[in-house]
Design an enzyme around this catalytic site. Structure first.
Site, PDB file in Angstrom:
ATOM      1  N   ASP B  11       0.867  -1.172   0.000  1.00 56.31           N
ATOM      2  CA  ASP B  11       0.000   0.000   0.000  1.00 56.31           C
ATOM      3  C   ASP B  11       0.907   1.226   0.000  1.00 56.31           C
ATOM      4  O   ASP B  11       1.795   1.345   0.840  1.00 56.31           O
ATOM      5  CB  ASP B  11      -0.883   0.017   1.251  1.00 56.31           C
ATOM      6  CG  ASP B  11      -1.956  -1.066   1.204  1.00 56.31           C
ATOM      7  OD1 ASP B  11      -1.921  -1.877   0.259  1.00 56.31           O
ATOM      8  OD2 ASP B  11      -2.803  -1.099   2.101  1.00 56.31           O
ATOM      9  N   ASP B 130     -14.423  -5.222  -3.631  1.00 52.24           N
ATOM     10  CA  ASP B 130     -14.350  -5.038  -2.177  1.00 52.24           C
ATOM     11  C   ASP B 130     -15.711  -5.362  -1.589  1.00 52.24           C
ATOM     12  O   ASP B 130     -16.670  -4.604  -1.765  1.00 52.24           O
ATOM     13  CB  ASP B 130     -13.972  -3.592  -1.832  1.00 52.24           C
ATOM     14  CG  ASP B 130     -12.516  -3.284  -2.153  1.00 52.24           C
ATOM     15  OD1 ASP B 130     -11.790  -4.209  -2.568  1.00 52.24           O
ATOM     16  OD2 ASP B 130     -12.105  -2.120  -2.002  1.00 52.24           O
TER      17      ASP B 130
END
Lengths: 216, 260
Positions: B11, B130
């Protein structure tokens, strides 16, 4: 040594160029790697690389859209016998025809059709995406010293179609995906890999080094 | 034969690696290019960069990270986060990415997947799904798509959405359980198996890895073809090699090229 990587609007060529630079450096070869859309650079190159990602018809149209590129390729590779490497759809373009969505004429250097993968195990995913081992069907200088077979190194594949060569002698290596997948083809000064050597770490850099040293 | 893939995910925010617990409370875990090189050398099968704050901040930093990574790492690289237009995709592919993962832009406008796939090929379009479990205990299982790092519900059924984006041309699904992300209690196996069994394209399981057994579960029980994890690798709890050794011992075919 001049290496021309043909840029006809198909995908990312930066990593391919970097892989060729790295392989040349590791083999102590003086190499100038050119990502180019100029037919003249292809005519003057010592080694020629045709990459390709995406749909067959789009790649063929992209190649045709570069004025004089197909002619330059035929001159350098067929008439003058320069070492040539096609990668992924760049390999598939060597076929007589591509059958993805519609029939598209290929360069016809390796006779045969590009057909969809049809693994006998329906639970297997399409695209054939990821790392697979390869079986060497016949010895070739670009595979020299590279461990193959079930315990060998892996190559990175991402594709839904492959080249069914009309002449079995043109198939140099295969991969197993619940069917025999064409992994590498070749004849004379021409070679093609369905997998991506520029993404295949150890196996890929070794194959690129061998290709650069190859004097067919 | 084809091997299962282990994908460390970095990330990235402002050009630095971070990993949030449930996407908040971010910690800094270093330079992404250095991490990428280390993962490349350690035998990772693929790398994933997720530009987590791309929607609010300067996107130039991620392009630079990708460019510098492509010069050093000869393995597949996927980049996600804040991709809204085909120009965004082109910039990333030109910088050296092999695949892009598309999330919110496709939720807002499904056709974006088709446009991207037609332009760049299905092989480089990863649809990010997601999903959060919205069914109550005892009810039939149901998951909903959430955007903005799990903060925004959309009312879209996750199972239907996954099928739809594949029909539109996505070549791979990155499936993240928003309930599990950052929790370290393992993948949502019901969700992973349901989607992996339904689709013809490869599914990457993500969200919740805390142990090496979780990686095994993702492939063996969830039927994913790849497993993605972040913090267990970044903070040195486990190495890529330990992960792959463990998976091999569990009977999952893995690529073990480092010693060859």
């Amino acid at each position: 040594m001049r290496i021309a990587i043909i840029d006809y609007g198909s995908g990312n060529l930066c990593s391919a160029a970097k892989a060729f630079e790295r392989a040349a450096r590791e083999s102590s070869l003086q190499a100038e790697v050119l990502v180019t859309s100029h037919p003249e650079d292809v005519r003057l190159a010592d080694h020629i690389v045709l990459p390709g990602v995406g749909a067959y018809a789009d790649c063929r149209a992209g190649l045709d859209a570069v004025d004089g590129m197909v002619e330059a390729l035929n001159e350098a590779v067929i008439a003058n016998g320069r070492p040539f490497l096609g990668i992924c759809v760049g390999l598939q373009l060597l076929a007589s025809r591509g059958l993805e969505y519609k029939v598209t004429e290929g360069l016809g250097w390796i006779p045969g059709d590009v057909v969809s993968l049809e693994p006998s195990d329906p639970s297997l995913k399409i695209p054939h995406m990821g790392w697979n081992t390869v079986e060497l069907v016949r010895d070739h200088p670009v595979w020299a010293g590279i461990p193959t077979g079930p315990d060998g190194l892996h190559a990175y594949f991402v594709h839904s179609y492959h080249l069914k060569a009309a002449n079995p002698a043109h198939v140099l290596a295969t991969a197993d995906y619940a069917e025999t997948v064409t992994a590498c083809v070749g004849r004379d000064n021409i070679i093609g890999t369905q997998f991506h050597p520029e993404k295949s770490q150890k196996l890929g850099l070794a194959l690129i080094s061998n290709f650069l040293k190859w004097r067919p | 034969m084809l091997k299962a893939r282990v994908i460390p995910c970095l990330d990235v925010k402002d050009g630095r690696v971070v990993k949030g617990v449930n996407f908040v409370d971010l910690k800094d875990a270093g330079d992404p290019v250095e991490s990428a090189k280390a993962y490349d050398a350690a035998g990772a099968d693929e790398l994933c960069f997720l530009d987590i704050t791309a929607s609010h901040e300067n996107r130039g930093t991620i392009l630079d990270v990708v460019r510098r990574t492509a010069e050093e790492c000869f393995m597949p690289v996927t980049v996600g986060g804040g991709i809204r237009t085909t120009d965004n995709i082109r910039d990333l592919l030109k910088a050296g990415a092999d695949k892009v993962s598309i999330n919110t832009a496709a939720v807002l406008r499904r056709e974006f997947i088709r446009e991207a796939s037609e332009k760049f090929g299905a092989q480089c379009i990863v649809a990010s799904v997601d999903a959060k479990r919205v069914s109550k205990e005892g009810e039939p299982l149901k998951w909903e798509i959430f955007t903005h790092g799990g903060r925004t519900p959309t009312g879209i059924d996750a199972i239907e959405y996954a099928q739809e984006v594949v029909d539109l041309g996505a070549g791979e699904i990155l499936l993240t359980s928003m309930d599990r992300d950052g929790t370290k209690i393992g993948f949502d196996i019901d969700l992973t198996r349901k989607i992996a069994d339904m689709l013809t394209v490869p599914v990457i399981a993500s969200g919740g890895v805390g142990t090496l057994e979780h990686l095994v579960e993702g492939v063996r029980d969830g039927h994913a073809t790849a497993v993605l994890a972040a913090s267990i690798f970044h903070f040195g709890e486990y190495s890529i090699r330990e992960a792959k050794d463990y998976m091999v011992k569990a009977g999952i075919p893995m690529r073990m090229d480092l010693d060859k």
